[in-house]
Design a protein around this motif. Structure first.
Motif, PDB file in Angstrom:
ATOM      1  N   GLY A  38      39.635  14.440  50.303  1.00  0.00           N
ATOM      2  CA  GLY A  38      39.026  14.044  51.579  1.00  0.00           C
ATOM      3  C   GLY A  38      38.934  12.530  51.685  1.00  0.00           C
ATOM      4  O   GLY A  38      39.828  11.807  51.234  1.00  0.00           O
ATOM      5  N   GLU A  39      37.826  12.048  52.233  1.00  0.00           N
ATOM      6  CA  GLU A  39      37.692  10.607  52.444  1.00  0.00           C
ATOM      7  C   GLU A  39      37.614   9.805  51.150  1.00  0.00           C
ATOM      8  O   GLU A  39      37.765   8.586  51.169  1.00  0.00           O
ATOM      9  CB  GLU A  39      36.479  10.314  53.321  1.00  0.00           C
ATOM     10  CG  GLU A  39      35.149  10.648  52.685  1.00  0.00           C
ATOM     11  CD  GLU A  39      33.974  10.346  53.608  1.00  0.00           C
ATOM     12  OE1 GLU A  39      34.152  10.229  54.829  1.00  0.00           O
ATOM     13  OE2 GLU A  39      32.868  10.230  53.069  1.00  0.00           O
ATOM     14  N   GLU A  44      39.786   3.332  46.517  1.00  0.00           N
ATOM     15  CA  GLU A  44      40.405   2.149  45.917  1.00  0.00           C
ATOM     16  C   GLU A  44      40.240   0.977  46.874  1.00  0.00           C
ATOM     17  O   GLU A  44      40.592   1.057  48.047  1.00  0.00           O
ATOM     18  CB  GLU A  44      41.880   2.406  45.618  1.00  0.00           C
ATOM     19  CG  GLU A  44      42.502   1.280  44.820  1.00  0.00           C
ATOM     20  CD  GLU A  44      43.908   1.614  44.344  1.00  0.00           C
ATOM     21  OE1 GLU A  44      44.561   2.485  44.929  1.00  0.00           O
ATOM     22  OE2 GLU A  44      44.328   0.975  43.372  1.00  0.00           O
ATOM     23  N   GLY A  45      39.683  -0.112  46.398  1.00  0.00           N
ATOM     24  CA  GLY A  45      39.463  -1.289  47.225  1.00  0.00           C
ATOM     25  C   GLY A  45      38.137  -1.279  47.964  1.00  0.00           C
ATOM     26  O   GLY A  45      37.822  -2.213  48.697  1.00  0.00           O
ATOM     27  N   LEU A  68      43.642  11.180  40.166  1.00  0.00           N
ATOM     28  CA  LEU A  68      44.607  11.879  41.003  1.00  0.00           C
ATOM     29  C   LEU A  68      44.073  11.830  42.426  1.00  0.00           C
ATOM     30  O   LEU A  68      42.869  11.930  42.638  1.00  0.00           O
ATOM     31  CB  LEU A  68      44.754  13.335  40.545  1.00  0.00           C
ATOM     32  CG  LEU A  68      45.099  13.541  39.067  1.00  0.00           C
ATOM     33  CD1 LEU A  68      44.903  14.997  38.674  1.00  0.00           C
ATOM     34  CD2 LEU A  68      46.523  13.105  38.797  1.00  0.00           C
ATOM     35  N   ALA A  69      44.960  11.685  43.388  1.00  0.00           N
ATOM     36  CA  ALA A  69      44.527  11.609  44.789  1.00  0.00           C
ATOM     37  C   ALA A  69      45.264  12.669  45.607  1.00  0.00           C
ATOM     38  O   ALA A  69      46.487  12.798  45.503  1.00  0.00           O
ATOM     39  CB  ALA A  69      44.793  10.216  45.357  1.00  0.00           C
ATOM     40  N   CYS A  70      44.528  13.414  46.406  1.00  0.00           N
ATOM     41  CA  CYS A  70      45.088  14.481  47.237  1.00  0.00           C
ATOM     42  C   CYS A  70      46.131  13.908  48.210  1.00  0.00           C
ATOM     43  O   CYS A  70      45.797  13.075  49.057  1.00  0.00           O
ATOM     44  CB  CYS A  70      43.963  15.168  48.009  1.00  0.00           C
ATOM     45  SG  CYS A  70      44.538  16.355  49.234  1.00  0.00           S
ATOM     46  N   GLY A  71      47.375  14.366  48.067  1.00  0.00           N
ATOM     47  CA  GLY A  71      48.444  13.873  48.924  1.00  0.00           C
ATOM     48  C   GLY A  71      48.235  14.217  50.385  1.00  0.00           C
ATOM     49  O   GLY A  71      48.501  13.391  51.268  1.00  0.00           O
ATOM     50  N   LEU A  79      47.942   6.958  54.533  1.00  0.00           N
ATOM     51  CA  LEU A  79      47.871   6.121  53.339  1.00  0.00           C
ATOM     52  C   LEU A  79      48.903   6.600  52.333  1.00  0.00           C
ATOM     53  O   LEU A  79      49.334   7.756  52.371  1.00  0.00           O
ATOM     54  CB  LEU A  79      46.473   6.206  52.699  1.00  0.00           C
ATOM     55  CG  LEU A  79      45.306   5.708  53.540  1.00  0.00           C
ATOM     56  CD1 LEU A  79      43.981   6.047  52.859  1.00  0.00           C
ATOM     57  CD2 LEU A  79      45.414   4.202  53.761  1.00  0.00           C
ATOM     58  N   ASP A  80      49.257   5.711  51.423  1.00  0.00           N
ATOM     59  CA  ASP A  80      50.159   6.050  50.330  1.00  0.00           C
ATOM     60  C   ASP A  80      49.365   6.089  49.035  1.00  0.00           C
ATOM     61  O   ASP A  80      48.273   5.524  48.941  1.00  0.00           O
ATOM     62  CB  ASP A  80      51.262   4.991  50.200  1.00  0.00           C
ATOM     63  CG  ASP A  80      52.174   4.971  51.411  1.00  0.00           C
ATOM     64  OD1 ASP A  80      52.543   6.058  51.900  1.00  0.00           O
ATOM     65  OD2 ASP A  80      52.519   3.859  51.868  1.00  0.00           O
ATOM     66  N   GLY A  81      49.932   6.737  48.028  1.00  0.00           N
ATOM     67  CA  GLY A  81      49.327   6.702  46.713  1.00  0.00           C
ATOM     68  C   GLY A  81      49.528   5.316  46.120  1.00  0.00           C
ATOM     69  O   GLY A  81      50.215   4.462  46.680  1.00  0.00           O
ATOM     70  N   SER A  82      48.900   5.076  44.988  1.00  0.00           N
ATOM     71  CA  SER A  82      49.054   3.787  44.311  1.00  0.00           C
ATOM     72  C   SER A  82      49.211   4.058  42.821  1.00  0.00           C
ATOM     73  O   SER A  82      49.123   5.200  42.374  1.00  0.00           O
ATOM     74  CB  SER A  82      47.822   2.907  44.554  1.00  0.00           C
ATOM     75  OG  SER A  82      46.693   3.476  43.915  1.00  0.00           O
ATOM     76  N   GLU A  83      49.404   2.996  42.073  1.00  0.00           N
ATOM     77  CA  GLU A  83      49.534   3.160  40.621  1.00  0.00           C
ATOM     78  C   GLU A  83      48.241   3.743  40.047  1.00  0.00           C
ATOM     79  O   GLU A  83      48.264   4.626  39.209  1.00  0.00           O
ATOM     80  CB  GLU A  83      49.831   1.816  39.960  1.00  0.00           C
ATOM     81  CG  GLU A  83      50.085   1.931  38.467  1.00  0.00           C
ATOM     82  CD  GLU A  83      50.498   0.608  37.854  1.00  0.00           C
ATOM     83  OE1 GLU A  83      50.201   0.423  36.672  1.00  0.00           O
ATOM     84  OE2 GLU A  83      51.094  -0.229  38.558  1.00  0.00           O
ATOM     85  N   ALA A  84      47.101   3.257  40.536  1.00  0.00           N
ATOM     86  CA  ALA A  84      45.807   3.751  40.040  1.00  0.00           C
ATOM     87  C   ALA A  84      45.476   5.130  40.577  1.00  0.00           C
ATOM     88  O   ALA A  84      44.818   5.920  39.908  1.00  0.00           O
ATOM     89  CB  ALA A  84      44.696   2.773  40.414  1.00  0.00           C
ATOM     90  N   CYS A  85      45.927   5.433  41.800  1.00  0.00           N
ATOM     91  CA  CYS A  85      45.603   6.704  42.463  1.00  0.00           C
ATOM     92  C   CYS A  85      46.886   7.365  42.956  1.00  0.00           C
ATOM     93  O   CYS A  85      47.178   7.340  44.164  1.00  0.00           O
ATOM     94  CB  CYS A  85      44.656   6.486  43.630  1.00  0.00           C
ATOM     95  SG  CYS A  85      43.124   5.658  43.208  1.00  0.00           S
ATOM     96  N   PRO A  86      47.678   7.955  42.061  1.00  0.00           N
ATOM     97  CA  PRO A  86      48.945   8.552  42.485  1.00  0.00           C
ATOM     98  C   PRO A  86      48.734   9.807  43.336  1.00  0.00           C
ATOM     99  O   PRO A  86      47.737  10.508  43.200  1.00  0.00           O
ATOM    100  CB  PRO A  86      49.620   8.902  41.154  1.00  0.00           C
ATOM    101  CG  PRO A  86      48.509   9.076  40.191  1.00  0.00           C
ATOM    102  CD  PRO A  86      47.433   8.115  40.633  1.00  0.00           C
TER     103      PRO A  86
END
Length: 106
Positions: A38-39, A44-45, A68-71, A79-86
């Motif tokens: 969700g939100e 990150e940031g 891990l981040a819900c795609g 938003l896109d995933g990141s190295e910290a939150c793929p």
């Protein structure tokens, strides 16, 4: 012990406490994974004068924690995933819960 944490909010104090919990668990030699849903994929940031979520998130990854981040949640926010939150899937969330001895939600 293996700990899974599901975070569903970007509310500053709750998200900050979730990552403080995760950092403390890592420092106490637990294996810890965090799944952002969700939100919470917007954590990150995320900073606040009292609750610096991003700082705690970075401390967690520096301690070797996995995020891990819900795609689907990322895509719905463009938003896109990141190295910290793929980018991850609901199957990854299920696998984390099966992997963990305990799972907590914030």
């Amino acid at each position: 012990m293996k700990l899974g944490i599901i975070l569903e909010t970007k509310e500053y104090e709750k998200a900050w406490n979730a990552f403080r919990f995760a950092v403390t668990a890592k420092k106490n030699k637990h294996e810890v994974k965090v799944f952002l849903m969700g939100e919470a994929v917007e954590c990150e940031g995320l900073t606040h004068e009292k609750y610096n979520v991003d700082e705690q998130l970075k401390k967690f990854t520096e301690e070797g924690g996995e995020i891990l981040a819900c795609g689907t949640c990322l895509k719905s926010r463009q938003l896109d995933g990141s190295e910290a939150c793929p980018i991850s899937t609901m199957i990854d969330c299920v696998n984390m819960v099966e992997w963990a001895d305990k799972t907590v939600t914030f």
